[in-house]
Design a protein around this motif. Structure first.
Motif, short mmCIF file in Angstrom:
data_model
loop_
_atom_site.label_atom_id
_atom_site.label_comp_id
_atom_site.label_asym_id
_atom_site.label_seq_id
_atom_site.Cartn_x
_atom_site.Cartn_y
_atom_site.Cartn_z
N LEU A 150 47.21 -26.74 64.24
CA LEU A 150 45.82 -26.43 64.56
C LEU A 150 44.98 -26.12 63.33
N TYR A 200 53.07 -25.27 77.11
CA TYR A 200 51.67 -25.47 76.74
C TYR A 200 51.47 -26.38 75.54
N VAL A 247 47.94 -28.50 74.59
CA VAL A 247 47.23 -28.39 73.31
C VAL A 247 47.11 -29.75 72.64
N GLY A 250 40.70 -19.17 77.01
CA GLY A 250 40.82 -20.49 76.42
C GLY A 250 40.40 -21.61 77.34
N LYS A 307 44.52 -31.87 74.89
CA LYS A 307 43.16 -31.37 75.04
C LYS A 307 42.48 -31.06 73.70
N GLU A 308 43.26 -30.64 72.72
CA GLU A 308 42.68 -30.24 71.45
C GLU A 308 42.84 -31.28 70.35
N ILE A 354 40.99 -24.36 74.29
CA ILE A 354 42.43 -24.26 74.51
C ILE A 354 43.13 -23.67 73.29
N ALA A 355 42.63 -23.96 72.10
CA ALA A 355 43.28 -23.47 70.88
C ALA A 355 43.30 -21.95 70.84
N TYR A 401 45.93 -20.74 73.23
CA TYR A 401 47.25 -21.04 72.69
C TYR A 401 47.63 -20.04 71.60
N THR A 402 46.66 -19.65 70.79
CA THR A 402 46.92 -18.67 69.74
C THR A 402 47.39 -17.34 70.34
N VAL A 422 45.03 -18.85 79.08
CA VAL A 422 44.25 -20.08 78.95
C VAL A 422 42.99 -20.02 79.80
#
Length: 464
Positions: free
Chosen positions: A361, A298, A302, A431, A305-306, A435-436, A439-440, A427
């Protein structure tokens, strides 16, 4: 006094690139390099694949299909290698892997792409188990740490250029050419390997026919089918939680039941309870793989997309991080180590690397922080997984080398498939538009798994 030639004293080993072993070594490394190119490329291009085929949920499923199919092939290859030798499963695996690459490049739909990934998984599953058995049959014990380190070193070139080249090809042409471009590499690999496959057992362990419960073809095949079906059904149920929670719960329950019926029969006794010695040694492979690959899949998502990375930039970030794995694997050959301690250190490094990726992030920071963070995690995998492989072969009786090699791959593939699949669900559930956040949640799950591994690694020591 001269140090004895032991499995953990690689400085006393024969030269694996000397005249006696050169052909076998080069053949093994070339085929692993072929698989490594695919492995290092797929993560980088998956955002482009999922966008082109209009399926964000394809992200997790495509990884899981590869791993679940590989799980079944692991067991069959282990049985085949113990009973008939490793040459045929090796060649069959290469043929299936190449077929899957062609199918993936030609995929016009989500379904076809998933089938292609499953075919690739079957091929990879056959190849990797056959390689492990080949190492034990061809090389003496003192040489094996260097050979296992060589397997990691075979990832160096793909790690250096695989993600970057895959990103460049996807940006400049199309993601399909990443799959097509790997296919020609099989020709020189097989040319180099055929003499080694025709050769004798070398100075390694001679084949010993298996007599235990894990040498029975029907029993093990049914257990492998139940385990693969259970893993796939569980992942399918988890995916449904977003759209149909009741059906998802039923599917997940059926999957867990199938896993409970099949998985224990594929592993050494007491493995699921982390019994001391071989059971925990085998399980540590799954723990490390679950934690590392559950995040690795992933990171490109991230970054793109982020953090507005291009596909090429995301590939470069993964390339830098992957160098840690090769470095760790190389360093473990330099002198004698206590392997359980090395695995514990590896699990701790994976935990630290996973948590450090979150720095990318933090507002005002840069996504390039992912690279050194992932280098720390890769270093942990280099010293950890190599030590697990060495210890497993040392603890395996001659008639269980194939079965235990398969068990390593079963927990590796199942662990990676489950965490990647659960990550895809996270996700999609929490998410999809952020996405963040997803991911967290993935970081919390995988860091807990790696930390658990650091605590139980000491149980790898034999009870005696």
């Amino acid at each position: 006094m001269t140090a004895p030639k032991t499995l953990d004293a690689p400085y006393a080993s024969p030269r694996i690139f000397g005249p006696r072993y050169r052909t076998a070594t080069l053949g093994i490394l070339l085929v692993v390099t072929l698989i490594a190119f695919e492995g290092m490329s797929i993560g980088t291009i998956m955002p482009a694949v999922s966008a082109d085929l209009d399926a964000l949920d394809l992200y997790g499923v495509s990884f899981s299909a590869f791993l679940i199919a590989g799980l079944f092939a692991n067991v069959v290859a282990g049985l085949w290698s113990d009973r008939r030798g490793h040459a045929v499963p090796f060649l069959l695996g290469v043929a299936l892997f190449v077929t899957g690459m062609v199918m993936a490049g030609a995929a016009a739909s989500k379904g076809m792409f998933i089938v292609a990934r499953a075919v690739q998984g079957l091929g990879g599953g056959f190849v990797i188990v056959a390689i492990y058995v080949m190492i034990v049959r061809v090389y003496p014990p003192a040489a094996r740490p260097k050979v296992f380190a060589g397997l990691s070193s075979a990832w160096v070139l793909p790690s250096l250029i695989g993600p970057s080249v895959a990103g460049f090809v996807a940006d400049a042409a199309e993601w399909r050419w990443v799959f097509y471009g790997i296919v020609p590499l099989v020709v020189p690999a097989l040319v180099m390997l055929l003499p080694a496959l025709r050769g004798g057992a070398g100075d390694g362990d001679a084949p010993v026919p298996g007599t235990g419960p894990r040498s029975r073809p029907l029993r093990m095949t049914l257990a492998a089918l139940a385990t693969a079906a259970g893993g796939g059904t569980l992942l399918y149920g988890v995916e449904l939680f977003d759209t149909d929670p009741p059906l998802g719960g039923i599917a997940a329950g059926v999957g867990l039941g199938l896993l409970a019926a099949g998985l224990p029969r594929l592993l050494p006794p007491k493995a699921l309870r982390f019994g001391r010695g071989l059971p925990t040694t085998v399980m540590m492979r799954g723990v490390l793989a679950s934690a590392f690959f559950g995040v690795n899949a992933y990171i490109p998502l991230v970054l793109q997309k982020e953090l507005a990375f291009t596909t090429t930039q995301a590939g470069v970030a993964l390339t830098i991080g992957a160098l840690g794995w090769s470095t760790g694997s190389y360093l473990q050959t330099r002198r004698e180590f206590d392997r359980p301690t090395l695995v514990r250190a590896g699990a701790a490094a994976v935990t630290a690397g996973i948590l450090l990726t979150m720095l990318a992030l933090v507002p005002g920071s840069t996504g390039w922080l992912m690279a050194p963070a992932w280098m720390v995690a890769g270093f942990g995998m280099g010293i950890g997984t190599t030590s697990v492989s060495i210890t497993t072969m040392r603890q395996s009786p001659g008639d269980e080398q194939g079965a235990n090699s398969a068990a390593l791959q079963v927990v590796d593939t199942l662990g990676g498939a489950l965490t990647i699949g659960f990550g895809g669900t996270l996700v999609n559930l929490i998410g999809h538009d952020d996405i963040a956040t997803g991911y967290t949640a993935i970081i919390a799950m995988t860091a807990a798994i790696a930390l658990f591994g650091a605590f139980v690694a000491a149980r790898m020591r034999d009870p005696a």
